[in-house]
Structures are given as C-alpha cells and as structure tokens.
Design an enzyme around this catalytic site. Structure first.
Site, PDB file in Angstrom:
ATOM      1  N   ARG A 234      44.381  48.892  26.160  1.00 48.99           N
ATOM      2  CA  ARG A 234      44.544  50.040  25.284  1.00 48.99           C
ATOM      3  C   ARG A 234      43.197  50.697  25.037  1.00 48.99           C
ATOM      4  O   ARG A 234      42.152  50.035  25.029  1.00 48.99           O
ATOM      5  CB  ARG A 234      45.165  49.621  23.932  1.00 48.99           C
ATOM      6  CG  ARG A 234      46.679  49.491  23.947  1.00 48.99           C
ATOM      7  CD  ARG A 234      47.345  50.836  24.165  1.00 48.99           C
ATOM      8  NE  ARG A 234      48.787  50.816  24.032  1.00 48.99           N
ATOM      9  CZ  ARG A 234      49.647  50.578  25.015  1.00 48.99           C
ATOM     10  NH1 ARG A 234      49.201  50.285  26.217  1.00 48.99           N
ATOM     11  NH2 ARG A 234      50.946  50.643  24.793  1.00 48.99           N
ATOM     12  N   GLU A 263      44.182  60.162  23.710  1.00 50.49           N
ATOM     13  CA  GLU A 263      44.967  60.544  24.880  1.00 50.49           C
ATOM     14  C   GLU A 263      45.913  61.682  24.525  1.00 50.49           C
ATOM     15  O   GLU A 263      46.682  61.556  23.572  1.00 50.49           O
ATOM     16  CB  GLU A 263      45.762  59.338  25.396  1.00 50.49           C
ATOM     17  CG  GLU A 263      44.891  58.179  25.861  1.00 50.49           C
ATOM     18  CD  GLU A 263      45.697  56.969  26.307  1.00 50.49           C
ATOM     19  OE1 GLU A 263      46.952  57.007  26.207  1.00 50.49           O
ATOM     20  OE2 GLU A 263      45.090  55.984  26.748  1.00 50.49           O
ATOM     21  N   HIS A 282      46.795  56.932  31.814  1.00 45.88           N
ATOM     22  CA  HIS A 282      47.725  55.985  31.189  1.00 45.88           C
ATOM     23  C   HIS A 282      49.034  55.926  31.979  1.00 45.88           C
ATOM     24  O   HIS A 282      50.140  56.038  31.430  1.00 45.88           O
ATOM     25  CB  HIS A 282      48.000  56.343  29.730  1.00 45.88           C
ATOM     26  CG  HIS A 282      48.396  55.163  28.896  1.00 45.88           C
ATOM     27  ND1 HIS A 282      48.085  55.040  27.565  1.00 45.88           N
ATOM     28  CD2 HIS A 282      49.080  54.026  29.220  1.00 45.88           C
ATOM     29  CE1 HIS A 282      48.560  53.904  27.093  1.00 45.88           C
ATOM     30  NE2 HIS A 282      49.168  53.269  28.084  1.00 45.88           N
TER      31      HIS A 282
END
Length: 320
Positions: A234, A263, A282
């Site tokens: 993460r 993000e 991601h």
C-alpha cells in the site's frame, strides 16, 4: 422481504449475475454514481459491495440499516474499522481472489527493476545501443531477497522467487513464534539488519497505524547502494519524501511500485519524474482472472452472509 444490496462502481458481470439470481436480493447497481446518488441509496442499504472508493463520514452515518460491507479486494484502508465498530458493520474481503495476480505483478516489478528494463527499453528505442554497457542490472539468482509481510501474497511471491534461485528471508512480526518456515526460507526478526543485507526488498503489507511510514528516512538509509525496493502493498508504507532523498543518494538504487500515498498521484509528485522509479497504476490485481474472481468472491460473500455461512477467512472485521 428482500435485502437491498448496493454495488458501487463497475464490477465483472459474473459477480452481478450471482446477485441477480437471488430472489431475496433487491439489487441497486451504480456503475458511475454521483455523491448524491450514493447518499440517497445509503439510507436504506443493508449490504454494500465496495471497491476502492472512499465514502464520506456523512454517507456512512446515513447507513442506519447497513450490516455488511463486501470489499471487492483485500485492502481495507478505505474502511474505518473504528467507525464500523460504532455502526455495527461487518467487513468481508475477497481473501482468495487476487493474491496470485498481485504476486506475479511483484515478480514482474522485481525483474523490471533488477534488469533496469525502463532504461534498456529507452536505449533501444532511441538509437543508443552502446548504452547497454552502462545499464546496471543484477541477477535474481543468488540474490538476497527480503520479503516484508508473509500473508497470502507474500507466500505466493516467495514460491515464485524461490524458483529463480534467490536466497529468501521473511520478516513478519505477526507470524506465530513457532511458525514452521518452508525449506529454503529463513525467518528474520530484526528488520533494520535484514534491510542492510538485502539485495531486493519486496513489501507485502497492509496500510495501518503500525505500517504507515515504516520505511522512513532512517530505514531507507540502511538499504544497499545497489538495492532494489518493490512495493505492491500500500502507499504510505514508504515515506515518499524520504524516498526521493534516498534515491538521490542511491540507497536504494531503484524503486518499483504499484502503489502511491496519493492515488492518482499529484502531477507534482517527484517520483513521477525519476528514471530510477518504475510505476504502475495500482493495477497488480487487475488481470482478467483477478477482476473476475474479486467480483464473484465479493458477491458470494454477500450470499454466504445472508445464509449465515460467511467463511471466517473472508472476515476482515466483525463488530463486538
């Protein structure tokens, strides 16, 4: 009486089919909702299928009837467990759905960084063939690989990297003291000392109060000058400001990540401007197989919850 199930954002149609087959489910599927639409439906929603979207506190407070959040994935950093405790909401995850996809992505990032693929690709495209003599790269065979976090993804990653002939060490303080490591794997208990020794470090951790900023300026300074850091855990686990400074000093020499603290990232994020950083958006779990499995598993968790047989390994949080 049917149960209102709210699905926010697009999921694979196979997951929707599972929910539509149930006569006891009243399905609301919002593929691209506005905040107002979400707020309107949260009022009487009993089960929420949630992807990565972060809902506001006001939206959660509207959910007076909500009993289950079925996460489309495994990360829960968009769900406040303290709030879920207060609201009495169980949180389920798709524990078995995407770990292979993410582990393979981590291997890909590791190889891309170890062989300096971005620089090599740029040289080949720009008539700079002679630069191959100056493109630094290392073999994974015989390399010391430190895996930080030994859950499903960490284990799957270790199995794949072991096939390259790497020397593997595992750091995970949450493993039981008597946990039996597979042959060829070494468990370590001192993270700083292990970082100092590692040629490649791969992070497989959730984001929580104990992992945020774990790789700070001090720990990054312990990296080898030739070291490679891979992150498919993460954003926020690595202090990005400290990382930029560390990369300038060559410790580590390259960073390969699927996750960022913000993000999508701000255009001013300095990591985006660096040649020693490899980025993916991601997307580690977003294989055709992973997307389908996350949808069907999150839908099946809803069905199992309604039938009183939600599997314990799928429960990330249960209020007490």
């Amino acid at each position: 009486m049917s149960v209102k199930v709210l699905v926010i954002d697009p999921i694979h149609e196979d997951g929707i089919k599972i929910l539509r087959k149930r006569k006891d489910i009243s399905l609301v599927y919002l593929r691209d909702p506005t905040d107002d639409e979400i707020s309107h439906h949260m009022i009487n929603t009993e089960i929420l299928l949630l992807r990565g979207r972060k809902l506001s506190l006001e939206q959660w407070k509207l959910a007076k009837r909500l009993k289950l959040i079925s996460r489309h994935g495994v990360g829960c950093d968009n769900v406040d467990f303290d709030l879920m405790q207060h609201l009495g909401i169980t949180v389920a995850v798709t524990a078995d759905a995407n770990y292979v996809s993410v582990a393979e992505h981590a291997v890909m990032l590791m190889l891309a960084a170890s062989r300096n693929v971005i620089a090599a690709d740029r040289a080949a495209r720009n008539d700079a063939w002679e630069t191959r003599e100056r493109i630094s790269s290392i073999e994974v065979f015989g390399a010391k690989v430190l895996i930080v976090g030994y859950g499903r993804i960490g284990r799957a990653f270790s199995e794949r990297v072991a096939a390259f002939g790497a020397r593997l060490s595992i750091y995970d303080p949450y493993l039981p003291p008597d946990y039996a490591m597979p042959n060829g794997l070494r468990r370590v208990h001192n993270l700083e000392a292990s970082v100092t020794e590692a040629d490649i470090i791969s992070l497989h951790l959730p984001r929580n109060n104990k992992t945020i900023g774990l790789f700070d300026a001090d720990l990054l300074s312990k990296c080898k000058p030739s070291g490679i850091l891979v992150n498919t855990g993460r954003g926020g686990i690595v202090d990005e400001d400290a990382l930029v400074d560390a990369l300038k000093l060559g410790r580590p020499c390259r960073y390969a990540t699927d996750v960022l603290e913000q993000e999508p990232p701000d255009k001013e994020n300095l990591l985006l401007l660096r040649d020693d950083v490899i980025l993916t958006p991601h997307s580690a779990a977003m294989t055709a197989e992973g997307v389908m499995k996350m949808a069907t598993s999150s839908a099946q968790n809803i069905v199992d919850f309604l039938e009183g047989k939600l599997r314990s390994r799928m429960i990330a949080f249960k209020p007490v």
